[in-house]
Design an enzyme around this catalytic site. Structure first.
Site, short mmCIF file in Angstrom:
data_model
loop_
_atom_site.label_atom_id
_atom_site.label_comp_id
_atom_site.label_asym_id
_atom_site.label_seq_id
_atom_site.Cartn_x
_atom_site.Cartn_y
_atom_site.Cartn_z
N GLY A 325 -97.66 -84.80 -17.59
CA GLY A 325 -96.32 -85.23 -18.03
C GLY A 325 -95.24 -84.53 -17.21
O GLY A 325 -94.23 -85.14 -16.84
N TRP A 328 -95.21 -86.07 -13.82
CA TRP A 328 -94.62 -87.41 -13.88
C TRP A 328 -93.12 -87.33 -13.58
O TRP A 328 -92.55 -88.22 -12.95
CB TRP A 328 -94.85 -88.00 -15.28
N HIS A 329 -92.49 -86.23 -14.01
CA HIS A 329 -91.05 -86.09 -13.81
C HIS A 329 -90.67 -85.89 -12.35
O HIS A 329 -89.60 -86.31 -11.93
CB HIS A 329 -90.51 -84.90 -14.63
N GLY A 330 -91.50 -85.22 -11.60
CA GLY A 330 -91.12 -84.99 -10.21
C GLY A 330 -92.29 -84.49 -9.39
O GLY A 330 -93.21 -83.86 -9.92
N PHE A 468 -86.68 -89.53 -11.29
CA PHE A 468 -88.06 -89.45 -11.75
C PHE A 468 -88.71 -90.83 -11.70
O PHE A 468 -89.80 -91.03 -12.08
CB PHE A 468 -88.13 -88.89 -13.18
#
Lengths: 468, 319
Positions: A325, A328-330, A468
């Site tokens: 997770g 997933w953001h960066g 993102f």
């Protein structure tokens, strides 16, 4: 195209008029598809091709899963998910992977680093995965119910599902089983104006007045030369200011997206539920970016076994979900560390839970809220400063630059952060008579918000979650 | 279309109408107050972005002011203190380029007698978003007629200014009580200055600037930049504006590094001293900066005095 730009207002206005002209009812979905493609193509038209490629993969694989030969349905589903992930990995993570393995200075490394990150790729990829998994698993809905026999009709619906502009680039991540059944003719008489108005006004206020103004101050956090010389109190204020900014930015975006979708007759799930009043980390993840949390829960945590295979496996699953997770953001290891921090917090919390059963008074609850909020705020540092060494220097400066200096920025940041605190505080005290009085005169509050949007907006800047 | 009309009639909620009407009344009241009743101090900026926009807006909308000299440049020359430079407007802006200042000037009907162009941060590109926002028809005319919409009139910024005044007043009062009437009045700017005095941080930043000063810009970028500047200069000259180039003093250890030398030579080749005026660098042995580039306030004042002297020497710039 930004939600707070003039071209967007024009696009919305034109789309709204065309959409609700009765003779064009049967073209409502195509009207929204065209508007969405214009919206996505506005800054980088070439990237529309990538969106169409991603959509095509999902159209074909989901159709084959439902109507293909039974023995190939699993293959079609796996191929669809793998291709979705391959696109995401190529565009988002190839540079990170390559520069981790090598130093990335060769010509291939330079090429990989120069690949642009298509806006919203993380969001529309996840939506594509949700479509394939939903039609294959038949858990929430039968494939035949959301995939029509007509391939052309199916293609149109999936292009609309993945491309619908309010959620295209920053969510909320709408799942196939929630969205596809909603497709149908919409009438202007069915619009519930008041909730739309409230969501749009609060959303724009959070974005344009709170987040955009705070960004003028928190921008300096990325400059090590600045924070080495700043006082501890200023650095702490900046950190909490960034915490309020990221909430106002993303919650503001989500509210605008939900409001806009409702304007066209579609309901998106709420994405934020007053996250900064959370009394535990589990509670926080049920309140922050709810659509991502529930996606990860449904499509990753539960398939991994969730909490059904013993405590140790549950802890491992939690860590895997939170680290992925985070990533997933960066595409930077600091995001993985951010996920790891939250994962550890969740694991420790689970380990300790159930040990005490004493009733909790208001002070204990408030203390818990403060602890969770402070931890979450500290972890945001990894979002704002993706370089580890900068994070360490920031923390070092925060601990050592203890001279007491009155800095005007502290007052400015506190003022622009106050609506976020007030928003949460009013919710906590929603049964209070003061809140009830405010509610009675809510039009005054909304008038003040409009007044501030017109007169006190910050510089137009992209939403943080666009990256993102 | 009939259904669209519903939007403003029965289907449109009463609460929404009330909110819009109240907001409109509030905006009109604030607009009237700012235009005709606001005291002079009713103006505030909180950060570089607001300072830049305010600087530009004050220049654009002040039709009555006719400045003899205008300075354009980056954050380096934004530190020049124009209080002591009569008839001079400092249009240099932090984070912006000389072209942004020149572009603003180009939009103005009455041009100054002379334009002083900083040569240090020459390669930074024009910020079209910034100038387009200033001169987009809606923004330009609405802000021209309704000063309440200008950046320095933002109510929260002004409220914040009032709070700060209160904070500093209380602080002085507390000190007065604690020290038995012997106060050491510290102004806001003094506080900020104390916070920003060069220290260890300055060494690191200066080192970074030092390293950067060995890198030369790409040839095609240099050509583009000079072509862009030439077009502005020729436009100004056609309007009888005197062009004066000046270099802001920076850390003396960096002043003679390849990048600075390269730019200096290119400027002299493109705009020879025989045809253009140059204000020479002051002959300082040492120069105090934060990061190798930006002068401390003390040295910025010192340079302002030097600049004043140089302007006086040039009759065409004299006041």
């Amino acid at each position: 195209m930004l939600f707070n730009s003039l071209p967007f207002v024009i696009l919305i206005f034109a789309t709204f008029i065309l959409y609700y002209i009765p003779v064009l009812y049967k073209f409502q979905v195509p009207v929204l598809i065209i508007a969405s493609l214009v919206f996505y193509a506005y800054n980088q038209p070439i990237l529309v091709l990538l969106l169409l490629l991603s959509v095509s993969i999902n159209i074909i694989s989901s159709y084959l899963v439902v109507y293909g030969k039974i023995r190939y349905r699993k293959h079609a589903a796996i191929a669809g998910v793998v291709l979705n992930l391959a696109i995401l990995i190529f565009f988002k993570y190839s540079a990170l992977i390559y520069t981790t393995i090598t130093d990335g200075s060769d010509s291939f490394g330079q090429f990989i680093v120069s690949i642009p990150l298509p806006i919203g790729i993380s969001f529309f990829t996840f939506q594509g995965i949700s479509l394939i998994v939903d039609v294959y698993s038949r858990k929430y809905v039968l494939g035949e119910d959301i995939v029509p026999v007509s391939f052309v009709k199916h293609a149109e619906r999936i292009l609309f599902f993945k491309g619908f502009f309010p959620q295209l680039i920053s969510g909320p991540i709408v799942k196939a089983h929630d969205f596809l059944p909603q497709i149908g003719v919409k009438k202007i008489a069915d619009i519930a104006w008041e909730p739309i108005f409230k969501k749009l006004v609060v959303g724009y206020f959070f974005k344009m007045v709170v987040a955009d103004n705070l960004s003028n101050f928190t921008f300096w956090m990325t400059n090590p030369s600045f924070f080495i010389g700043s006082s501890s109190i200023k650095l702490i204020t900046l950190l909490f200011g960034f915490s309020c900014q990221i909430f106002a930015d993303f919650a503001g975006y989500s509210l605008i997206a939900i409001g806009l979708a409702r304007l066209f007759g579609y309901t998106f799930p709420d994405n934020f539920n007053f996250p900064y009043i959370s009394t535990s980390f589990k509670d926080f993840w049920k309140r922050w970016n709810i659509s991502l949390s529930s996606f990860l829960m449904e499509y990753l945590y539960i398939p991994l076994g969730g909490n059904k295979r013993g405590k140790l496996r549950m802890y491992i699953n939690l860590m895997i979900v939170m680290i992925l997770g985070g990533l997933w953001h960066g595409a930077a290891w600091s995001y993985a560390v951010w996920g790891l921090m939250h994962g550890l917090a969740l694991v420790v919390e689970r380990m300790l839970s159930g040990k005490t059963h004493r009733p909790q008074g208001i002070w204990i609850i408030t203390l818990k809220r403060c602890l969770v909020f402070s931890f979450v705020t500290l972890a945001w540092l990894l979002f704002q400063l993706p370089k580890f060494e900068y994070v360490l220097v920031y923390l070092n400066s925060l601990l050592h630059n203890t001279t007491l200096v009155i800095d005007p920025d502290i007052v400015h940041i506190a003022l622009y952060s106050s609506p976020v605190f007030l928003y949460h505080l009013l919710y906590v005290n929603r049964t209070n008579t003061i809140f009830q009085t405010i509610k009675k005169y809510d039009f005054v509050v909304y008038a003040i918000l409009i007044f501030c949007i017109v007169l006190n907006s910050g510089p137009v800047s992209p939403f943080i979650y666009f990256q993102f | 279309m009939g259904q669209l009309v519903l939007l403003f009639t029965s289907n449109f909620d009463v609460m929404i109408r009330k909110a819009f009407i109240l907001a409109f009344l509030g905006l009109v009241a604030y607009g009237v107050f700012v235009k005709w009743m606001a005291p002079k101090w009713w103006s505030a900026t909180q950060n570089t972005d607001q300072q830049n926009v305010t600087k530009a807006e004050n220049f654009i909308y002040d039709d009555t002011a006719s400045y003899r000299n205008v300075i354009v440049g980056s954050s380096l020359s934004a530190r020049i203190v124009t209080d002591s430079l009569q008839d001079t407007y400092n249009l240099a802006m932090g984070g912006q380029s000389i072209y942004d200042g020149l572009n603003i000037l180009k939009h103005r009907e009455h041009l100054p007698r002379a334009v002083l162009i900083e040569t240090n941060v020459f390669m930074r590109k024009e910020n079209k978003v910034f100038t387009n926002a200033l001169f987009s028809p809606i923004n330009y005319y609405s802000k021209k007629e309704i000063p309440a919409l200008r950046k320095d009139k933002q109510p929260i910024a002004i409220f914040s200014k009032i709070i700060l005044k209160g904070v500093y007043f209380s602080k002085d009062k507390i000190k007065e009580v604690l020290h038995g009437g012997r106060t050491s009045k510290i102004s806001i700017s003094a506080e900020i200055k104390a916070d920003n005095e060069p220290g260890d941080l300055s060494t690191k930043m200066t080192h970074d600037t030092y390293i950067e000063s060995f890198k030369l810009p790409r040839q095609e970028d240099v050509v583009d930049s000079f072509n862009n500047l030439k077009s502005y200069v020729s436009y100004m000259q056609k309007k009888n504006v005197v062009i004066v180039f000046f270099e802001m003093p920076i850390d003396t250890r960096i002043q003679e590094l390849p990048l600075q030398k390269f730019l200096r030579t290119k400027f002299l080749q493109t705009f020879p001293k025989s045809n253009y005026k140059y204000i020479p660098l002051p002959n300082w042995k040492h120069c105090n900066t934060f990061d190798g580039l930006h002068l401390t306030r003390e040295d910025a004042i010192k340079y302002t005095a030097y600049l004043k002297g140089e302007i006086k020497k040039n009759h065409c710039l004299n006041y």
